[in-house]
Write a protein that holds these residues in place. Sequence first.
Motif, PDB file in Angstrom:
ATOM      1  N   THR A 388       0.830  -1.202   0.000  1.00 33.81           N
ATOM      2  CA  THR A 388       0.000   0.000   0.000  1.00 33.81           C
ATOM      3  C   THR A 388       0.865   1.253   0.000  1.00 33.81           C
ATOM      4  O   THR A 388       0.601   2.217  -0.732  1.00 33.81           O
ATOM      5  CB  THR A 388      -0.917   0.005   1.231  1.00 33.81           C
ATOM      6  N   ILE A 389       1.918   1.240   0.817  1.00 37.81           N
ATOM      7  CA  ILE A 389       2.846   2.374   0.865  1.00 37.81           C
ATOM      8  C   ILE A 389       3.535   2.540  -0.490  1.00 37.81           C
ATOM      9  O   ILE A 389       3.695   3.656  -0.989  1.00 37.81           O
ATOM     10  CB  ILE A 389       3.874   2.173   1.992  1.00 37.81           C
ATOM     11  N   VAL A 390       3.931   1.419  -1.093  1.00 40.35           N
ATOM     12  CA  VAL A 390       4.570   1.469  -2.412  1.00 40.35           C
ATOM     13  C   VAL A 390       3.640   2.133  -3.428  1.00 40.35           C
ATOM     14  O   VAL A 390       4.054   3.030  -4.178  1.00 40.35           O
ATOM     15  CB  VAL A 390       4.944   0.046  -2.877  1.00 40.35           C
ATOM     16  N   LYS A 391       2.391   1.699  -3.451  1.00 44.92           N
ATOM     17  CA  LYS A 391       1.442   2.266  -4.410  1.00 44.92           C
ATOM     18  C   LYS A 391       1.219   3.749  -4.165  1.00 44.92           C
ATOM     19  O   LYS A 391       1.158   4.551  -5.107  1.00 44.92           O
ATOM     20  CB  LYS A 391       0.118   1.510  -4.339  1.00 44.92           C
ATOM     21  N   GLN A 392       1.091   4.148  -2.901  1.00 41.81           N
ATOM     22  CA  GLN A 392       0.854   5.559  -2.587  1.00 41.81           C
ATOM     23  C   GLN A 392       2.037   6.428  -3.011  1.00 41.81           C
ATOM     24  O   GLN A 392       1.862   7.526  -3.541  1.00 41.81           O
ATOM     25  CB  GLN A 392       0.602   5.721  -1.085  1.00 41.81           C
ATOM     26  N   ILE A 393       3.245   5.922  -2.782  1.00 43.89           N
ATOM     27  CA  ILE A 393       4.442   6.675  -3.179  1.00 43.89           C
ATOM     28  C   ILE A 393       4.496   6.814  -4.702  1.00 43.89           C
ATOM     29  O   ILE A 393       4.773   7.894  -5.241  1.00 43.89           O
ATOM     30  CB  ILE A 393       5.717   5.979  -2.657  1.00 43.89           C
ATOM     31  N   VAL A 394       4.227   5.726  -5.397  1.00 47.51           N
ATOM     32  CA  VAL A 394       4.275   5.727  -6.869  1.00 47.51           C
ATOM     33  C   VAL A 394       3.252   6.702  -7.437  1.00 47.51           C
ATOM     34  O   VAL A 394       3.560   7.517  -8.316  1.00 47.51           O
ATOM     35  CB  VAL A 394       4.024   4.295  -7.395  1.00 47.51           C
ATOM     36  N   GLU A 395       2.014   6.634  -6.947  1.00 45.09           N
ATOM     37  CA  GLU A 395       0.958   7.508  -7.474  1.00 45.09           C
ATOM     38  C   GLU A 395       1.175   8.965  -7.089  1.00 45.09           C
ATOM     39  O   GLU A 395       0.788   9.867  -7.827  1.00 45.09           O
ATOM     40  CB  GLU A 395      -0.406   7.022  -6.974  1.00 45.09           C
ATOM     41  N   LEU A 396       1.791   9.202  -5.931  1.00 40.65           N
ATOM     42  CA  LEU A 396       2.072  10.572  -5.511  1.00 40.65           C
ATOM     43  C   LEU A 396       2.992  11.278  -6.501  1.00 40.65           C
ATOM     44  O   LEU A 396       2.853  12.481  -6.734  1.00 40.65           O
ATOM     45  CB  LEU A 396       2.703  10.567  -4.110  1.00 40.65           C
ATOM     46  N   HIS A 397       3.882  10.523  -7.114  1.00 36.77           N
ATOM     47  CA  HIS A 397       4.849  11.114  -8.047  1.00 36.77           C
ATOM     48  C   HIS A 397       4.427  10.951  -9.504  1.00 36.77           C
ATOM     49  O   HIS A 397       5.231  11.179 -10.414  1.00 36.77           O
ATOM     50  CB  HIS A 397       6.231  10.493  -7.826  1.00 36.77           C
ATOM     51  N   GLY A 398       3.182  10.541  -9.735  1.00 37.47           N
ATOM     52  CA  GLY A 398       2.673  10.440 -11.100  1.00 37.47           C
ATOM     53  C   GLY A 398       3.103   9.194 -11.840  1.00 37.47           C
ATOM     54  O   GLY A 398       2.970   9.133 -13.067  1.00 37.47           O
ATOM     55  N   PHE A 399       3.608   8.168 -11.133  1.00 34.97           N
ATOM     56  CA  PHE A 399       3.980   6.910 -11.772  1.00 34.97           C
ATOM     57  C   PHE A 399       2.814   5.927 -11.634  1.00 34.97           C
ATOM     58  O   PHE A 399       1.758   6.261 -11.110  1.00 34.97           O
ATOM     59  CB  PHE A 399       5.242   6.317 -11.137  1.00 34.97           C
ATOM     60  N   SER A 400       3.028   4.705 -12.111  1.00 38.37           N
ATOM     61  CA  SER A 400       2.032   3.641 -11.936  1.00 38.37           C
ATOM     62  C   SER A 400       2.759   2.346 -11.619  1.00 38.37           C
ATOM     63  O   SER A 400       3.942   2.179 -11.951  1.00 38.37           O
ATOM     64  CB  SER A 400       1.172   3.477 -13.199  1.00 38.37           C
ATOM     65  N   ILE A 401       2.058   1.425 -10.977  1.00 37.82           N
ATOM     66  CA  ILE A 401       2.660   0.154 -10.597  1.00 37.82           C
ATOM     67  C   ILE A 401       1.700  -0.972 -10.940  1.00 37.82           C
ATOM     68  O   ILE A 401       0.480  -0.808 -10.870  1.00 37.82           O
ATOM     69  CB  ILE A 401       3.015   0.135  -9.092  1.00 37.82           C
ATOM     70  N   SER A 402       2.262  -2.101 -11.329  1.00 35.58           N
ATOM     71  CA  SER A 402       1.451  -3.273 -11.655  1.00 35.58           C
ATOM     72  C   SER A 402       2.095  -4.513 -11.048  1.00 35.58           C
ATOM     73  O   SER A 402       3.300  -4.547 -10.779  1.00 35.58           O
ATOM     74  CB  SER A 402       1.310  -3.424 -13.174  1.00 35.58           C
ATOM     75  N   TYR A 403       1.253  -5.534 -10.858  1.00 34.21           N
ATOM     76  CA  TYR A 403       1.728  -6.812 -10.314  1.00 34.21           C
ATOM     77  C   TYR A 403       1.270  -7.936 -11.231  1.00 34.21           C
ATOM     78  O   TYR A 403       0.153  -7.908 -11.767  1.00 34.21           O
ATOM     79  CB  TYR A 403       1.170  -7.041  -8.915  1.00 34.21           C
ATOM     80  N   SER A 404       2.157  -8.914 -11.431  1.00 30.91           N
ATOM     81  CA  SER A 404       1.789 -10.099 -12.209  1.00 30.91           C
ATOM     82  C   SER A 404       2.519 -11.313 -11.645  1.00 30.91           C
ATOM     83  O   SER A 404       3.528 -11.186 -10.937  1.00 30.91           O
ATOM     84  CB  SER A 404       2.137  -9.898 -13.696  1.00 30.91           C
ATOM     85  N   TYR A 405       1.972 -12.479 -11.963  1.00 34.76           N
ATOM     86  CA  TYR A 405       2.572 -13.732 -11.488  1.00 34.76           C
ATOM     87  C   TYR A 405       2.575 -14.726 -12.642  1.00 34.76           C
ATOM     88  O   TYR A 405       1.518 -15.041 -13.208  1.00 34.76           O
ATOM     89  CB  TYR A 405       1.756 -14.291 -10.329  1.00 34.76           C
ATOM     90  N   HIS A 406       3.781 -15.150 -13.042  1.00 35.09           N
ATOM     91  CA  HIS A 406       3.881 -16.133 -14.116  1.00 35.09           C
ATOM     92  C   HIS A 406       5.196 -16.886 -13.969  1.00 35.09           C
ATOM     93  O   HIS A 406       6.184 -16.363 -13.443  1.00 35.09           O
ATOM     94  CB  HIS A 406       3.810 -15.453 -15.498  1.00 35.09           C
ATOM     95  N   ASP A 407       5.197 -18.114 -14.404  1.00 39.21           N
ATOM     96  CA  ASP A 407       6.381 -18.989 -14.314  1.00 39.21           C
ATOM     97  C   ASP A 407       6.893 -19.075 -12.882  1.00 39.21           C
ATOM     98  O   ASP A 407       8.118 -19.086 -12.625  1.00 39.21           O
ATOM     99  CB  ASP A 407       7.499 -18.492 -15.240  1.00 39.21           C
ATOM    100  N   ASP A 408       5.968 -19.095 -11.908  1.00 40.36           N
ATOM    101  CA  ASP A 408       6.286 -19.245 -10.480  1.00 40.36           C
ATOM    102  C   ASP A 408       7.115 -18.095  -9.921  1.00 40.36           C
ATOM    103  O   ASP A 408       7.869 -18.271  -8.951  1.00 40.36           O
ATOM    104  CB  ASP A 408       7.034 -20.572 -10.228  1.00 40.36           C
ATOM    105  N   VAL A 409       7.018 -16.927 -10.517  1.00 43.40           N
ATOM    106  CA  VAL A 409       7.717 -15.759  -9.962  1.00 43.40           C
ATOM    107  C   VAL A 409       6.738 -14.592  -9.857  1.00 43.40           C
ATOM    108  O   VAL A 409       5.792 -14.464 -10.633  1.00 43.40           O
ATOM    109  CB  VAL A 409       8.923 -15.341 -10.858  1.00 43.40           C
ATOM    110  N   HIS A 410       6.981 -13.731  -8.857  1.00 42.68           N
ATOM    111  CA  HIS A 410       6.213 -12.517  -8.665  1.00 42.68           C
ATOM    112  C   HIS A 410       6.951 -11.363  -9.336  1.00 42.68           C
ATOM    113  O   HIS A 410       8.169 -11.228  -9.194  1.00 42.68           O
ATOM    114  CB  HIS A 410       6.055 -12.205  -7.168  1.00 42.68           C
ATOM    115  N   VAL A 411       6.175 -10.536 -10.053  1.00 44.78           N
ATOM    116  CA  VAL A 411       6.783  -9.416 -10.780  1.00 44.78           C
ATOM    117  C   VAL A 411       6.070  -8.120 -10.403  1.00 44.78           C
ATOM    118  O   VAL A 411       4.856  -7.997 -10.577  1.00 44.78           O
ATOM    119  CB  VAL A 411       6.709  -9.614 -12.310  1.00 44.78           C
TER     120      VAL A 411
END
Length: 416
Positions: A388-411
């Motif tokens: 949640t803190i990561v997302k708030q920091i990213v959005e505060l500075h006008g960036f965006s963040i995404s999450y995905s899971y494939h091949d048994d790894v978190h991205v």
Amino acid sequence: MRLFTLYNRVLLITSMAGLLIIGYLFYNTLSTYLNKQIDNYLVEELLEVRDYTSKRQDFPPHSEFEDLVIAYHKISRISKKRHFGDTIFFNPKKGVKETGRYLEEDLVMAGQNYSIRIIASKIAHMDQAKSIFLVIILPVLGLLVILWAVNRYMMKRIWVPFNQLLLNLKSFNVNKEQGFEQVSTSIVEFRELNDAIVDISQRVKSDYREIRMFTENASHEMMTPIAVINSKLDMMLQSTELSEEHSRNLVDLYRATAKLTKLNQSLLLLVKIDNNLLLDREQVNLKQMLEEKIQYFQEFTQRKSIVVNANLQEKEVLMSRYLADILLDNLIGNSIRHNYKGGHIQVELSPERLSVTNTSEAGALDETVAFERFYKSPASEGMGLGLTIVKQIVELHGFSISYSYHDDVHVFTVIF
């Protein structure tokens, strides 16, 4: 679609439809009226023909009716009543085909049955109808265009206060001391809207100040007893008179207090980020900070035999250095904390994005709520505030963040 555009479109469509319907009805009415005039003229000509045949027992020559075309032919018996209609005929006088109006009727002459057809040209009447139509419709069309232009101009002038209200509302910030700027207008509805927004903005600023003050005071006040508890626990843990069971209980209390301290700090940080209180921004070299973070966490990665691969390009962003440090701490710290022994971490930095990929024994997170407060996987021992803190920091500075899971790894990917 804007309200003004929608209103003009409806007005234009309604006006054009009304104009077409009125023009169609007017033209048909005018054509019917002119047809009746021609019909009356044809009846008069028919009476003249009847009068001529009754006196001379012969049909009149065409030269006496140069503006008409008259045709006669014998019939076996009289059956046709008087009939009017439209037709296309050859005008011998002009030498061209043109539209006309005809009258047909049967009559008896010299003991013989005849059918007579009298045709009159409609060209002159049609030209007259078109002239009358254009004289009436063109001024009406011009009037509609003028009314539309005046309406468009007036609507723009009328909606100027509303647009200014909207602009002031978009620029309103509860963190600034300056209140909502009023707009001077003579329109009652916009003045009432302005007064309502001013009243609401004042109440929002007042409530916001009280909530912020309460949150900050509560967080600071909590730190004092927590610090006292930690101090007392440290003293008790150093005591040699404690039994093994008491020592374990004190360790559990110490861990719970440490978790409470971290929770308090995280919530206070979220409040500051939400309220945009951390405004110290500068050009931050992310490549340098990532190299320092990887070096800082080296002891932890070595302890779990985690292989860290980094592919870092030069990238500078304008943001708070304090928040950038927290952002990288959470992303890399989570990738280590939720990894397994012998796992791997891939950190990639390009001018467009930052990507942190890690292996984990835990399965995929729910992408729809992964960044919500207090959401965490069942295997996690955290508080569910890191992402949640990561997302708030990213959005505060006008960036965006995404999450995905494939091949048994978190991205986790931050897009600049």
